[in-house]
Structures are given as structure tokens and as C-alpha cells.
Motif scaffolding. Structure first.
Motif, PDB file in Angstrom:
ATOM      1  N   GLY A  41     -13.573  -1.323  -5.288  1.00 15.40           N
ATOM      2  CA  GLY A  41     -13.556  -0.095  -4.516  1.00 15.40           C
ATOM      3  C   GLY A  41     -14.869   0.240  -3.834  1.00 15.40           C
TER       4      GLY A  41
ATOM      5  N   GLU B 108      -8.726  11.150  -0.799  1.00 18.67           N
ATOM      6  CA  GLU B 108      -7.421  10.553  -1.100  1.00 18.67           C
ATOM      7  C   GLU B 108      -7.114   9.298  -0.280  1.00 18.67           C
ATOM      8  OE1 GLU B 108      -6.637  13.854   1.942  1.00 18.67           O
ATOM      9  OE2 GLU B 108      -7.938  13.571   0.228  1.00 18.67           O
ATOM     10  N   TYR B 109      -7.928   8.954   0.690  1.00 17.30           N
ATOM     11  CA  TYR B 109      -7.710   7.756   1.502  1.00 17.30           C
ATOM     12  C   TYR B 109      -8.342   6.508   0.884  1.00 17.30           C
ATOM     13  CZ  TYR B 109      -5.952  10.979   4.937  1.00 17.30           C
ATOM     14  OH  TYR B 109      -5.212  11.938   5.569  1.00 17.30           O
ATOM     15  N   ASN B 110      -8.802   6.606  -0.339  1.00 20.39           N
ATOM     16  CA  ASN B 110      -9.455   5.493  -1.029  1.00 20.39           C
ATOM     17  C   ASN B 110      -8.409   4.492  -1.525  1.00 20.39           C
ATOM     18  OD1 ASN B 110     -11.224   3.814  -2.327  1.00 20.39           O
ATOM     19  ND2 ASN B 110     -11.566   5.167  -4.062  1.00 20.39           N
ATOM     20  N   THR B 111      -8.005   3.593  -0.634  1.00 17.56           N
ATOM     21  CA  THR B 111      -7.089   2.508  -0.991  1.00 17.56           C
ATOM     22  C   THR B 111      -7.741   1.189  -0.582  1.00 17.56           C
ATOM     23  OG1 THR B 111      -5.957   2.452   1.148  1.00 17.56           O
ATOM     24  CG2 THR B 111      -5.083   3.985  -0.519  1.00 17.56           C
ATOM     25  N   GLU B 112      -7.272   0.110  -1.148  1.00 22.50           N
ATOM     26  CA  GLU B 112      -7.815  -1.209  -0.817  1.00 22.50           C
ATOM     27  C   GLU B 112      -7.646  -1.510   0.674  1.00 22.50           C
ATOM     28  OE1 GLU B 112     -10.018  -4.438  -2.110  1.00 22.50           O
ATOM     29  OE2 GLU B 112      -9.372  -2.738  -3.309  1.00 22.50           O
ATOM     30  N   GLU B 113      -6.490  -1.162   1.215  1.00 24.15           N
ATOM     31  CA  GLU B 113      -6.226  -1.401   2.639  1.00 24.15           C
ATOM     32  C   GLU B 113      -7.191  -0.597   3.523  1.00 24.15           C
ATOM     33  OE1 GLU B 113      -2.671  -0.296   5.716  1.00 24.15           O
ATOM     34  OE2 GLU B 113      -2.079  -1.157   3.785  1.00 24.15           O
ATOM     35  N   ASN B 114      -7.422   0.664   3.190  1.00 26.92           N
ATOM     36  CA  ASN B 114      -8.343   1.490   3.967  1.00 26.92           C
ATOM     37  C   ASN B 114      -9.782   1.023   3.819  1.00 26.92           C
ATOM     38  OD1 ASN B 114      -6.194   3.005   4.840  1.00 26.92           O
ATOM     39  ND2 ASN B 114      -6.576   4.714   3.453  1.00 26.92           N
TER      40      ASN B 114
ATOM     41  N   ARG C 102     -18.395   3.891  -0.168  1.00 25.52           N
ATOM     42  CA  ARG C 102     -17.092   4.209  -0.779  1.00 25.52           C
ATOM     43  C   ARG C 102     -16.352   5.233   0.067  1.00 25.52           C
ATOM     44  NH1 ARG C 102     -20.670   4.579  -5.587  1.00 25.52           N
ATOM     45  NH2 ARG C 102     -20.034   2.962  -7.029  1.00 25.52           N
TER      46      ARG C 102
ATOM     47  N   TYR D 267     -11.308   9.738   6.684  1.00 21.55           N
ATOM     48  CA  TYR D 267     -11.992   9.157   5.532  1.00 21.55           C
ATOM     49  C   TYR D 267     -13.275   9.930   5.236  1.00 21.55           C
ATOM     50  CZ  TYR D 267      -9.227   4.893   6.482  1.00 21.55           C
ATOM     51  OH  TYR D 267      -8.237   3.982   6.706  1.00 21.55           O
TER      52      TYR D 267
ATOM     53  N   GLU E 152     -16.017   5.589 -11.198  1.00 17.17           N
ATOM     54  CA  GLU E 152     -15.395   6.628 -10.398  1.00 17.17           C
ATOM     55  C   GLU E 152     -16.022   7.983 -10.692  1.00 17.17           C
ATOM     56  OE1 GLU E 152     -13.081   6.327  -7.945  1.00 17.17           O
ATOM     57  OE2 GLU E 152     -13.516   4.214  -8.197  1.00 17.17           O
TER      58      GLU E 152
END
Length: 126
Positions: A41, A14-20, A10, A67, A112
Motif C-alpha cells: 500500500g 477511501e480511494y486506497n485500493t491497489e488499482e488506484n 500513500r 485521492y 496503517e
């Protein structure tokens, strides 16, 4: 012969996006040579012999320095380990063995809340 481990990866900042997560998954697959899945996620596998996991993730964190990456592993005998990687450094948590089914279900969880418990209290090597 070998030893299978299930991995759960995981991004826990704050960089936890689907794209990343897709970008991270691509880097992991290129450096490790294994295929991974992505859902909810979490980047995961169903049990592989990824002996260079820690070294590979250390290298990946150099390519993606912003990340904060959490990697959990659960071995076929119930051993559990965890590392946190960021900017080419990593913090290696102690190995543990499950003592009851509740602990094992917590590992399998994708909640989460699990991500942030204790992890953000720890500092990785500086």
C-alpha cells in the motif's frame, strides 16, 4: 552533487485500493521522470534527487482530485517532511529532524495506524 531523499507515498482516504495506487504510481512516474516501487500500500523509492516533488505532487492531485495523497520525505541528514495533497491543493507539514532511532523506525513503518495519526486531524489549504 545533490541531496538524496527517500519518499513514501500513500492514498489515505477511501480511494486506497491497489488499482488506484497503480494509477497514482503511473501519474507520478510520468510527471517526475523517476521509477517507483509499490508494496504494502506504499509507493516508494530508495533515495532520489526529486527536487520538484512538491510541485509534481500538487499537479498529480489535480489529475486525481478525489485521492487524498500523503507524501513523506526523509533526507540523507535525517530531515523529515510531509505533505498532504488533494484536488490541486496541499498542506505542507513542518520539517523535523530525528532525535532517536524510535522516531526513525516510525518513519520506515508501513503501518496503517501511522497513516491516520494526526493526518486526518489536519486540514489542507482550502
Amino acid at each position: 552533487m545533490g541531496y538524496y531523499t527517500k519518499h513514501r507515498i500513500r492514498i489515505i482516504n477511501e480511494y486506497n485500493t491497489e488499482e488506484n495506487l497503480e494509477e497514482l504510481k503511473d501519474y507520478i512516474e510520468k510527471i517526475s521522470g523517476y521509477s517507483f516501487s509499490l508494496s504494502g500500500g506504499v509507493i516508494y523509492d530508495d533515495g532520489i534527487k526529486w527536487y520538484d516533488c512538491k510541485d509534481n505532487m500538487h499537479a498529480v492531485s489535480r489529475f486525481l482530485p478525489d485521492y487524498e495523497i500523503q507524501v513523506k520525505g526523509k533526507g540523507e541528514n535525517g530531515e523529515v517532511w510531509e505533505i498532504i495533497c488533494k484536488d490541486g491543493d496541499y498542506y505542507d507539514k513542518s520539517y523535523t529532524t530525528f532525535t532517536d532511532s524510535e522516531s526513525e523506525s516510525e518513519y520506515e513503518s508501513n503501518s496503517e495506524e501511522e497513516i491516520y495519526i494526526e493526518i486526518n486531524k489536519q486540514k489542507y489549504k482550502e
